[in-house]
Design a protein around this motif. Structure first.
Motif, PDB file in Angstrom:
ATOM      1  N   PRO A  18       0.899  -1.175  -0.062  1.00 43.27           N
ATOM      2  CA  PRO A  18       0.115   0.057   0.130  1.00 43.27           C
ATOM      3  C   PRO A  18       0.731   1.296  -0.003  1.00 43.27           C
ATOM      4  O   PRO A  18       1.695   1.257   0.753  1.00 43.27           O
ATOM      5  CB  PRO A  18      -0.750  -0.206   1.340  1.00 43.27           C
ATOM      6  N   GLY A  19       0.444   2.194  -0.881  1.00 43.65           N
ATOM      7  CA  GLY A  19       1.229   3.451  -0.855  1.00 43.65           C
ATOM      8  C   GLY A  19       2.439   3.605  -1.614  1.00 43.65           C
ATOM      9  O   GLY A  19       3.100   4.554  -1.712  1.00 43.65           O
ATOM     10  N   THR A  20       2.868   2.414  -2.365  1.00 39.79           N
ATOM     11  CA  THR A  20       4.009   2.260  -3.083  1.00 39.79           C
ATOM     12  C   THR A  20       3.777   2.110  -4.608  1.00 39.79           C
ATOM     13  O   THR A  20       3.665   0.753  -5.026  1.00 39.79           O
ATOM     14  CB  THR A  20       4.937   1.222  -2.591  1.00 39.79           C
ATOM     15  N   PRO A  21       3.654   3.134  -5.529  1.00 42.68           N
ATOM     16  CA  PRO A  21       3.359   2.884  -6.628  1.00 42.68           C
ATOM     17  C   PRO A  21       4.493   2.143  -7.439  1.00 42.68           C
ATOM     18  O   PRO A  21       5.715   2.304  -7.205  1.00 42.68           O
ATOM     19  CB  PRO A  21       3.345   4.228  -7.391  1.00 42.68           C
ATOM     20  N   VAL A  22       4.062   1.261  -8.382  1.00 45.16           N
ATOM     21  CA  VAL A  22       4.879   0.391  -9.493  1.00 45.16           C
ATOM     22  C   VAL A  22       4.487   0.551 -10.857  1.00 45.16           C
ATOM     23  O   VAL A  22       3.354   0.798 -10.967  1.00 45.16           O
ATOM     24  CB  VAL A  22       5.295  -0.776  -8.960  1.00 45.16           C
ATOM     25  N   PHE A  37     -12.287  -2.475   5.297  1.00 47.97           N
ATOM     26  CA  PHE A  37     -13.244  -3.342   5.278  1.00 47.97           C
ATOM     27  C   PHE A  37     -12.868  -4.643   4.229  1.00 47.97           C
ATOM     28  O   PHE A  37     -11.778  -4.633   3.786  1.00 47.97           O
ATOM     29  CB  PHE A  37     -14.492  -2.920   4.834  1.00 47.97           C
ATOM     30  N   PRO A  38     -13.559  -5.868   4.274  1.00 44.70           N
ATOM     31  CA  PRO A  38     -13.001  -7.122   3.869  1.00 44.70           C
ATOM     32  C   PRO A  38     -12.795  -6.938   2.264  1.00 44.70           C
ATOM     33  O   PRO A  38     -11.806  -7.697   1.881  1.00 44.70           O
ATOM     34  CB  PRO A  38     -14.261  -7.840   3.994  1.00 44.70           C
ATOM     35  N   LEU A  39     -13.245  -5.971   1.514  1.00 44.26           N
ATOM     36  CA  LEU A  39     -12.703  -5.847   0.289  1.00 44.26           C
ATOM     37  C   LEU A  39     -11.106  -5.350  -0.014  1.00 44.26           C
ATOM     38  O   LEU A  39     -10.447  -5.895  -0.778  1.00 44.26           O
ATOM     39  CB  LEU A  39     -13.410  -4.566  -0.339  1.00 44.26           C
ATOM     40  N   ASP A  40     -10.532  -5.205   1.174  1.00 45.63           N
ATOM     41  CA  ASP A  40      -9.295  -5.239   1.486  1.00 45.63           C
ATOM     42  C   ASP A  40      -8.409  -3.903   0.890  1.00 45.63           C
ATOM     43  O   ASP A  40      -7.378  -3.474   1.418  1.00 45.63           O
ATOM     44  CB  ASP A  40      -8.565  -6.405   1.161  1.00 45.63           C
ATOM     45  N   HIS A  41      -8.693  -3.860  -0.444  1.00 51.45           N
ATOM     46  CA  HIS A  41      -7.709  -2.831  -1.259  1.00 51.45           C
ATOM     47  C   HIS A  41      -8.301  -2.148  -2.303  1.00 51.45           C
ATOM     48  O   HIS A  41      -9.274  -2.616  -2.848  1.00 51.45           O
ATOM     49  CB  HIS A  41      -6.576  -3.261  -1.362  1.00 51.45           C
ATOM     50  N   VAL A  42      -8.089  -1.192  -2.919  1.00 53.28           N
ATOM     51  CA  VAL A  42      -8.340  -0.462  -4.283  1.00 53.28           C
ATOM     52  C   VAL A  42      -7.307  -0.280  -4.918  1.00 53.28           C
ATOM     53  O   VAL A  42      -6.127   0.206  -4.383  1.00 53.28           O
ATOM     54  CB  VAL A  42      -9.278   0.641  -4.152  1.00 53.28           C
ATOM     55  N   ASN A  43      -7.288  -0.499  -6.298  1.00 54.67           N
ATOM     56  CA  ASN A  43      -6.141  -0.221  -7.054  1.00 54.67           C
ATOM     57  C   ASN A  43      -6.380   0.996  -7.834  1.00 54.67           C
ATOM     58  O   ASN A  43      -7.513   1.350  -8.513  1.00 54.67           O
ATOM     59  CB  ASN A  43      -5.946  -1.109  -8.358  1.00 54.67           C
ATOM     60  N   ILE A  44      -5.338   2.143  -7.635  1.00 54.02           N
ATOM     61  CA  ILE A  44      -5.441   3.443  -8.243  1.00 54.02           C
ATOM     62  C   ILE A  44      -4.570   3.436  -9.460  1.00 54.02           C
ATOM     63  O   ILE A  44      -3.213   2.756  -9.189  1.00 54.02           O
ATOM     64  CB  ILE A  44      -5.022   4.329  -7.335  1.00 54.02           C
ATOM     65  N   ALA A  63      -7.796   8.435   7.192  1.00 52.05           N
ATOM     66  CA  ALA A  63      -6.304   8.993   7.388  1.00 52.05           C
ATOM     67  C   ALA A  63      -5.314   8.301   6.837  1.00 52.05           C
ATOM     68  O   ALA A  63      -4.319   8.962   6.341  1.00 52.05           O
ATOM     69  CB  ALA A  63      -6.436   9.157   8.978  1.00 52.05           C
ATOM     70  N   ARG A  64      -5.490   6.739   6.643  1.00 53.66           N
ATOM     71  CA  ARG A  64      -4.262   6.056   6.139  1.00 53.66           C
ATOM     72  C   ARG A  64      -4.304   6.554   4.724  1.00 53.66           C
ATOM     73  O   ARG A  64      -3.162   6.897   4.199  1.00 53.66           O
ATOM     74  CB  ARG A  64      -4.609   4.701   6.276  1.00 53.66           C
ATOM     75  N   SER A  65      -5.501   6.453   4.146  1.00 59.87           N
ATOM     76  CA  SER A  65      -5.254   6.651   2.536  1.00 59.87           C
ATOM     77  C   SER A  65      -4.785   8.243   2.258  1.00 59.87           C
ATOM     78  O   SER A  65      -3.872   8.460   1.346  1.00 59.87           O
ATOM     79  CB  SER A  65      -6.643   6.795   1.800  1.00 59.87           C
ATOM     80  N   ARG A  66      -5.098   9.283   3.155  1.00 62.29           N
ATOM     81  CA  ARG A  66      -4.641  10.478   2.970  1.00 62.29           C
ATOM     82  C   ARG A  66      -2.999  10.651   3.457  1.00 62.29           C
ATOM     83  O   ARG A  66      -2.403  11.379   2.495  1.00 62.29           O
ATOM     84  CB  ARG A  66      -5.261  11.525   3.770  1.00 62.29           C
ATOM     85  N   ALA A  67      -2.666   9.803   4.159  1.00 61.49           N
ATOM     86  CA  ALA A  67      -0.937   9.775   4.351  1.00 61.49           C
ATOM     87  C   ALA A  67      -0.469   8.929   3.437  1.00 61.49           C
ATOM     88  O   ALA A  67       0.603   9.524   2.868  1.00 61.49           O
ATOM     89  CB  ALA A  67      -0.968   8.927   5.597  1.00 61.49           C
ATOM     90  N   SER A  71       2.539  10.891   0.898  1.00 61.43           N
ATOM     91  CA  SER A  71       3.639  10.283   0.623  1.00 61.43           C
ATOM     92  C   SER A  71       4.008   9.995  -0.720  1.00 61.43           C
ATOM     93  O   SER A  71       5.087  10.413  -1.397  1.00 61.43           O
ATOM     94  CB  SER A  71       4.091   9.000   1.520  1.00 61.43           C
ATOM     95  N   VAL A  72       3.009   9.579  -1.629  1.00 58.56           N
ATOM     96  CA  VAL A  72       3.384   9.386  -2.814  1.00 58.56           C
ATOM     97  C   VAL A  72       3.528  10.818  -3.531  1.00 58.56           C
ATOM     98  O   VAL A  72       4.360  11.083  -4.303  1.00 58.56           O
ATOM     99  CB  VAL A  72       1.896   8.866  -3.542  1.00 58.56           C
ATOM    100  N   LEU A  73       2.933  11.824  -3.173  1.00 64.25           N
ATOM    101  CA  LEU A  73       2.922  13.189  -3.592  1.00 64.25           C
ATOM    102  C   LEU A  73       4.242  13.812  -3.643  1.00 64.25           C
ATOM    103  O   LEU A  73       4.769  14.637  -4.214  1.00 64.25           O
ATOM    104  CB  LEU A  73       1.747  14.249  -3.459  1.00 64.25           C
ATOM    105  N   SER A  74       4.752  13.699  -2.378  1.00 63.80           N
ATOM    106  CA  SER A  74       6.053  14.141  -1.838  1.00 63.80           C
ATOM    107  C   SER A  74       7.128  13.468  -2.315  1.00 63.80           C
ATOM    108  O   SER A  74       8.303  13.595  -2.279  1.00 63.80           O
ATOM    109  CB  SER A  74       5.999  14.386  -0.479  1.00 63.80           C
ATOM    110  N   GLY A  75       6.955  11.845  -2.765  1.00 61.87           N
ATOM    111  CA  GLY A  75       7.837  11.156  -3.090  1.00 61.87           C
ATOM    112  C   GLY A  75       8.254  10.663  -4.553  1.00 61.87           C
ATOM    113  O   GLY A  75       8.658  11.435  -5.320  1.00 61.87           O
ATOM    114  N   PRO A  76       7.514   9.444  -4.646  1.00 62.19           N
ATOM    115  CA  PRO A  76       7.702   8.955  -6.056  1.00 62.19           C
ATOM    116  C   PRO A  76       7.297   9.826  -7.233  1.00 62.19           C
ATOM    117  O   PRO A  76       7.849   9.971  -8.362  1.00 62.19           O
ATOM    118  CB  PRO A  76       6.844   7.731  -6.224  1.00 62.19           C
TER     119      PRO A  76
END
Ligand SMILES: [Zn+2]
Length: 345
Positions: A18-22, A37-44, A63-67, A71-76
């Motif tokens: 999560p949070g690490t684009p490839v 929730f049980p769906l677990d994740h979403v792909n962006i 809060a997790r998704s915003r964080a 990190s994506v916007l300021s990193g990769p």
């Protein structure tokens, strides 16, 4: 696992953290965000767009998704800023952070009109008087108090899983072409899972961004909603699958919003169409005597369902019932208590 699933090809079998684009295809980044929730994740997906990246879907408002986004916007992506935000449909794991992200990055929101309006509709349910009508609809359908409460909780809770949309947006519709970084992406739309879900097809490079319309392992949820109790989402969904079969090349790399990217779309479309045919038969077979729609649910699901699972199963069952009512395969008549019961025609 079904036979057709074995025919699918998974060219990127390991999902990113999560949070690490490839990179998942030339000029396309795959960003996974976890869901609470049980769906677990979403792909962006981030699609190269000139000097920056077009973002496809936003994640849920927590809060997790915003964080992860921070990190994506300021990193990769540092040095290559987002250019625009495209949102496929109104579900909170897709549109949830759209308002926040559009403002944070100062970018335009691009969305099908019905999905923009449906987001606005669901956001106001938290304080809308028609929620009482939803309660009456669930009771008339035979849902028990706990499952009704779960449905209402979902209807009301949408507000907190999403952010205020920008006051204006740019509409996309079926037949449009979005040019991103010099590449042509055809806009396709489909109903059933959402009213006007957007998909993007880059025919030249055989890349199909399918959102939730076709997933490798999950049968996308197709449910009747209380604001349109006679709706036919299953009819719309099956029409969309048939249209995809005629439109999208079979060798396209499918980039879905959940599970893994895959190839052999046609096999998966055939499997989903067959699945719904079997579910229709099972629903009809369950009604040896006239039943309220919610009374069919425990006859279809052997395992016991909690209130949330029951609410999803109810919406799906009603979608199959409405599909068959419209096509004369089932009929409905009021029982002694005035509530409509259904049986095979
Ligand atoms: Zn969805």
């Amino acid at each position: 696992m079904s036979a057709a699933l074995a025919e699918l090809e998974f060219p990127a079998p390991v999902a990113p953290d999560p949070g690490t684009p490839v990179t998942v295809a030339p000029g396309i980044l795959w960003l996974r965000l976890a869901l609470p929730f049980p769906l677990d994740h979403v792909n962006i997906y981030l699609i190269e767009d000139g000097a920056g990246w077009a973002i496809l879907d936003s994640g849920i408002n927590d809060a997790r998704s915003r964080a992860w986004w921070e990190s994506v916007l300021s990193g990769p992506l540092a040095g290559r800023r987002p250019t625009r935000l495209i949102v496929t449909h109104f579900h909170p794991d897709h549109v949830g952070l759209a308002g926040w992200l559009a403002e944070r990055c100062d970018i335009e929101l691009i969305m099908p009109r019905t999905e923009y309006l449906t987001t606005q509709l669901h956001r106001r349910w938290a304080e809308a008087p028609e929620i009482e009508a939803h309660r009456a609809f669930y009771a008339a359908s035979g849902l028990d108090a706990a499952a009704s409460a779960a449905m209402l909780e979902r209807d009301i809770g949408y507000r907190w899983l999403t952010t205020d949309l920008p006051p204006s947006f740019r509409r996309i519709a079926a037949g449009d072409v979005l040019t991103l970084g010099g590449r042509r992406f055809e806009v396709l739309t489909g109903g059933g899972h959402a009213p006007e879900l957007a998909m993007l097809l880059c025919r030249d490079e055989r890349i199909f961004l399918a959102a939730d319309q076709v997933l490798a392992k999950i049968s996308p949820n197709v449910s009747v909603w209380p604001q349109e109790p006679d709706g036919d989402p299953l009819g719309e969904f099956l029409a969309s699958l048939a249209s995809l079969r005629a439109t999208v090349p079979d060798d396209a790399l499918v980039l879905p919003a959940h599970n893994l990217p895959f190839r052999n779309l046609q096999a998966r479309l055939d499997e989903l169409i067959a699945h719904h045919g079997q579910r229709c038969e099972a629903v009809a077979a369950a009604c040896a005597q006239p039943l309220l729609p919610a009374e069919i649910v425990p006859k279809l699901f052997r395992r016991s369902l909690d209130a949330h699972q029951t609410s999803f199963a109810f919406g799906e069952t009603l979608a199959h019932v409405n599909y068959m009512l419209r096509r004369g395969r089932m009929t409905a008549a009021p029982g002694a208590d005035g509530r409509m019961r259904v049986r095979p025609a």
